[in-house]
Scaffold this motif. Structure first.
Motif, short mmCIF file in Angstrom:
data_model
loop_
_atom_site.label_atom_id
_atom_site.label_comp_id
_atom_site.label_asym_id
_atom_site.label_seq_id
_atom_site.Cartn_x
_atom_site.Cartn_y
_atom_site.Cartn_z
N MET A 196 31.61 36.65 -1.96
CA MET A 196 31.44 37.07 -0.57
C MET A 196 30.00 37.49 -0.28
SD MET A 196 35.00 39.16 -0.18
CE MET A 196 34.87 39.71 1.49
N LEU A 197 29.32 37.91 -1.32
CA LEU A 197 27.94 38.38 -1.15
C LEU A 197 26.92 37.24 -1.23
CD1 LEU A 197 26.80 41.26 -0.79
CD2 LEU A 197 26.45 41.37 -3.26
N ARG A 198 27.43 36.04 -1.54
CA ARG A 198 26.51 34.93 -1.85
C ARG A 198 25.43 34.68 -0.77
NH1 ARG A 198 30.04 30.97 -3.78
NH2 ARG A 198 29.74 31.72 -5.88
N PRO A 199 25.76 34.67 0.52
CA PRO A 199 24.69 34.42 1.51
C PRO A 199 23.57 35.45 1.44
CG PRO A 199 26.86 34.30 2.53
CD PRO A 199 27.08 34.82 1.15
N VAL A 200 23.96 36.71 1.21
CA VAL A 200 22.93 37.76 1.12
C VAL A 200 22.10 37.55 -0.15
CG1 VAL A 200 22.54 40.25 1.00
CG2 VAL A 200 24.45 39.36 2.32
N ILE A 201 22.77 37.17 -1.23
CA ILE A 201 22.05 36.95 -2.50
C ILE A 201 21.02 35.83 -2.32
CG2 ILE A 201 22.30 36.15 -4.89
CD1 ILE A 201 25.03 37.57 -4.95
N VAL A 202 21.44 34.75 -1.65
CA VAL A 202 20.51 33.62 -1.45
C VAL A 202 19.27 34.08 -0.71
CG1 VAL A 202 20.20 31.39 -0.32
CG2 VAL A 202 22.33 31.89 -1.47
N VAL A 203 19.49 34.83 0.38
CA VAL A 203 18.35 35.30 1.17
C VAL A 203 17.46 36.22 0.34
CG1 VAL A 203 17.70 36.71 3.17
CG2 VAL A 203 19.55 35.04 3.38
N ALA A 204 18.09 37.16 -0.38
CA ALA A 204 17.32 38.12 -1.17
C ALA A 204 16.50 37.41 -2.25
CB ALA A 204 18.26 39.14 -1.80
N PHE A 210 11.00 24.68 -4.39
CA PHE A 210 11.62 25.80 -5.06
C PHE A 210 12.71 26.42 -4.17
CE2 PHE A 210 10.65 29.99 -7.34
CZ PHE A 210 11.09 29.53 -8.56
N SER A 211 12.35 26.66 -2.90
CA SER A 211 13.32 27.30 -2.00
C SER A 211 14.47 26.36 -1.68
CB SER A 211 12.66 27.80 -0.72
OG SER A 211 11.59 27.01 -0.37
N ALA A 212 14.17 25.07 -1.55
CA ALA A 212 15.25 24.11 -1.29
C ALA A 212 16.20 24.06 -2.48
CB ALA A 212 14.66 22.72 -1.03
N ALA A 213 15.65 24.14 -3.69
CA ALA A 213 16.48 24.08 -4.89
C ALA A 213 17.40 25.29 -4.97
CB ALA A 213 15.59 24.01 -6.13
N ILE A 214 16.86 26.48 -4.67
CA ILE A 214 17.69 27.69 -4.72
C ILE A 214 18.81 27.60 -3.69
CG2 ILE A 214 17.73 30.20 -4.30
CD1 ILE A 214 14.92 30.39 -5.38
N THR A 215 18.45 27.23 -2.46
CA THR A 215 19.46 27.14 -1.40
C THR A 215 20.54 26.13 -1.76
OG1 THR A 215 17.59 27.45 0.07
CG2 THR A 215 19.68 26.96 1.11
#
Lengths: 436, 294
Positions: B213-221, B282-287
């Protein structure tokens, strides 16, 4: 060095760094009152205090030209000055420069030609100091792309004489100044006592320019050099290897962590009475006698650096050039003429500044107040500048990185100098130097 | 007539949003796209001393892929980014889970935790330079007390980079903590209550409810911190200048030196463009990695 002093210096650095942010909003605005205004851009350095606090008010009074002084830390100012020079923004009238910036600034057309502006030199200038203001250089190698027959032209003038002197504790060197590098090593061996934080030598060890500043004199004193004929890299010669081995042996008597020492830590170590000797810039001299800064007041003497097969001192003068985009070129020229006159130089020396005119450096009254002027004049006469090429910073970085590695490994002098020479040669070849 | 007026009214209505947006678009274009475009153009040029800039095609990029120092600085940057961001995430998440409940003095504790983040990076660098100082620093003092020998953290090729990572973790873990705490506190409570009624263990609740449930916040952080760590400069500049040797020479420091110490503006621009491409990748890969795991 105690924590308070370390912190004080550190806070000074922060203040200087913060100054960078104010730079962009300063400069450029010219008053229409009186005879206008000239804006100086500079790095922050205590050696400039006499000029700013005593001489500039005199200049304003004498000429009716107002002055504005904008400064940042060394790197921050270089960045701003390069931007101003490249974009011809005209934010500054006078650039205060380290002498090794002159090839880059003059070569790129950021400085006004002082010969064309009608500036006249005289015989009272210390020749080695004045020579630094010419481009192409009056002597020695010429950078590729510079016509070998092109006339050397005056683009900047000395502002402060800054040269490396030997600072030594005369209460420890009781029989006088060490004349050879072996004398320094001998004393370090005899008197070094780390348990009481007493060290025989202190130096800068940070990679790049700092460690190169410390090694440069020794390299030349041992008979080595940077470039030979046709820009051939020679700083891995047997003499250079011997110089580095000696340097490393001397640093065995330096404080722990010397590999991370820059100018501030080197100076503080000496001023706090923790080291017997160092080669440092003239700008530090006055602080040794300041009770608020020094715990060794009147215990430090000054001389030219010791010798081996040669005896040299490194030149590192503060220079002043008129920006080619200066909004008040006439005012800037008037300042340079006024400041470089022998009469002003004499007042500057008597007020505590370090002049660049012979008569001022020899003045008895000035020498009473600044007891290092005699050593300064001697050092200027044997002074060697950084190689006169706009690519020197890159070569210095390459060599300075390997010197720092040698310092960490406490050896492998030849291996590290060879590595630096190979990398520097490849760089120079790629940049069009005829290194063969 | 009425139809014509209607069309005019439509046109006005259709163009109004564009008119309102135009100043912002122009401003953003002037402030970001123009400089970026100028950098790209510069990256195809060289600036010979005393001569006008010359186009050199892809030469700067060809030099770049053969530049061992630049590749080494990229490797150092990647190690720094992954280690710092990873540690900050683990510590930030741990703190967020620990401090999410109500407890006495929580306001004071939470406020004090975010102090490092409020200090300017240059000042942080100076504070830690003092702590790492071989002569008077806290680390050296502790080492002296424990082993009888002082330690020069920043002069050690093996310790300098971990020392820089520690500084970054100290400064930016609070940021991760704040973001994750806000994320945790905004999660709906019903699924957690249902899981507890069903007898799920705390670990299982964390693994199968909190984390997904926290995944969207984790991605942004992670994205914000990784991008910031990738462009670290101030602390490295103040603490080590890239040394000892090239042990802490990160890519941004190399770009800075190349431009402002060596005056190789074209080459520095090509480095900057290469870094930009890498950051985007890098950011595309994480997302993408997080989207794939949903």
């Amino acid at each position: 060095m105690i924590r308070r002093q370390f912190l004080r210096n550190s806070l000074g650095t922060v203040a200087a760094a913060a100054g960078i942010h104010t730079l962009s909003s300063c400069g450029g605005s010219k008053s229409s009152g009186g005879r206008g205004q000239i804006t100086f851009g500079s790095y922050a350095d205590p050696a400039l205090d006499t000029l700013k606090d005593v001489l500039l008010p005199e200049f304003e009074k004498a000429t009716g030209i107002r002055t504005e002084w904008v400064e940042a830390d060394f790197s921050g100012w270089l960045q701003k000055a390069l931007n101003d020079g490249q974009t011809k923004a005209g934010a500054f009238d006078i650039y205060v420069m380290d002498d090794l910036w002159v090839p880059r600034f003059a070569g790129a057309g950021y400085l006004a030609n002082l010969d064309e502006l009608g500036f006249q030199i005289d015989q009272d200038f210390v020749p080695s100091a004045l020579d630094l203001g010419y481009w192409p250089p009056k002597n020695g190698l010429r950078q590729p792309g510079i016509d070998a027959r092109a006339k050397s032209t005056l683009y900047s003038l000395p502002l402060i004489s800054d040269v490396q002197l030997l600072f030594y504790r005369h209460d420890i060197y009781s029989s006088g100044s060490p004349t050879t590098w072996d004398d320094v090593l001998r004393m370090a061996r005899q008197k070094c006592d780390p348990s009481h934080r007493q060290y025989g030598w202190v130096s800068r060890g940070v990679k790049g320019n700092p460690i190169m500043n410390s090694f440069f004199v020794m390299l030349h004193d041992f008979g080595g050099g940077i470039f030979g004929e046709n820009w051939k890299v020679v700083f891995n010669s047997p003499q250079a290897v011997e110089a580095l081995e000696f340097y490393l042996s001397l640093l065995a008597y330096a404080p722990p962590g010397v590999a991370e020492f820059d100018s501030d830590q080197e100076g503080e170590t000496l001023l706090q009475g923790n080291a017997f000797a160092a080669t440092m810039w003239t700008g530090w001299c006055r602080q040794t006698d300041d009770p608020a800064r020094s715990r060794v007041v009147n215990k430090i003497s000054f001389d030219v650096p010791p010798k081996k097969v040669k005896q040299v001192a490194k030149l590192g003068l503060f220079m002043a050039g008129i920006a080619s985009s200066a909004p008040n070129r006439a005012g800037a020229l008037e300042f340079l003429k006024w400041f470089s006159s022998s009469a002003t130089q004499l007042r500057f020396a008597r007020a505590g500044g370090t002049p660049f005119k012979m008569s001022a450096l020899k003045d008895d009254e000035a020498r009473k107040g600044s007891r290092w002027l005699d050593a300064t004049l001697k050092a200027l006469t044997i002074g060697v500048p950084s190689p006169r090429t706009s690519d020197w910073s890159k070569v210095e970085d390459i060599l300075g990185t390997e010197l720092n590695r040698a310092l960490l490994e406490k050896g492998k002098a030849k291996q590290h100098l060879d590595a630096a020479a190979a990398e520097a040669t490849a760089f120079l070849k790629n940049a069009g130097y005829p290194v063969g | 007539m009425a139809r014509t007026l209607g069309l005019g009214g439509d046109r006005r209505r259709n163009s109004l949003p564009w008119l309102l947006l135009a100043p912002t678009v122009l401003f953003v274009g002037a402030m970001t796209i123009l400089p970026l475009g100028y950098s790209v153009v510069t990256s195809f040029q060289e600036f010979p001393l005393g001569q006008a800039p010359a186009f050199v095609g892809l030469q700067n990029y060809r030099n770049l892929i053969n530049d061992a120092n630049f590749l080494s600085s990229l490797e150092t940057t990647l190690v720094f980014t992954i280690a710092a961001t990873g540690l900050e995430f683990v510590l930030g998440l741990g703190l967020a889970l620990l401090l999410k409940q109500e407890f006495p003095f929580q306001g004071i504790i939470r406020s004090s935790l975010i102090i490092p983040m409020a200090i300017a990076p240059v000042v942080v660098g100076i504070i830690w330079r003092l702590l790492y100082n071989a002569d008077v620093g806290l680390f050296s003092f502790a080492a002296q007390a424990l082993t009888g020998r002082s330690v020069s953290v920043l002069s050690s090729a093996t310790m300098a980079l971990p020392a820089l990572i520690l500084v970054d973790v100290w400064e930016w873990t609070p940021f991760m903590f704040l973001l994750l705490l806000a994320g945790i506190q905004s999660l709906p409570q019903e699924p957690f209550e249902a899981a507890r009624v069903d007898g799920a263990s705390a670990w299982n609740i964390f693994l199968h409810l909190t984390m997904p449930m926290l995944r969207p916040v984790i991605v942004v952080a992670l994205l914000i911190r990784a991008l910031d760590a990738f462009t670290v400069f101030d602390q490295v500049f103040v603490l080590t200048q890239g040394g000892p040797g090239t042990a802490t020479e990160v890519a941004t420091l190399m770009v800075y030196k190349t431009a402002f110490r060596f005056s190789q503006f074209g080459y520095a621009a090509s480095m900057a463009v290469a870094l930009l491409v890498l950051v985007m990748f890098f950011s595309a890969a994480i997302t993408r990695a997080f989207r794939a795991s949903v």
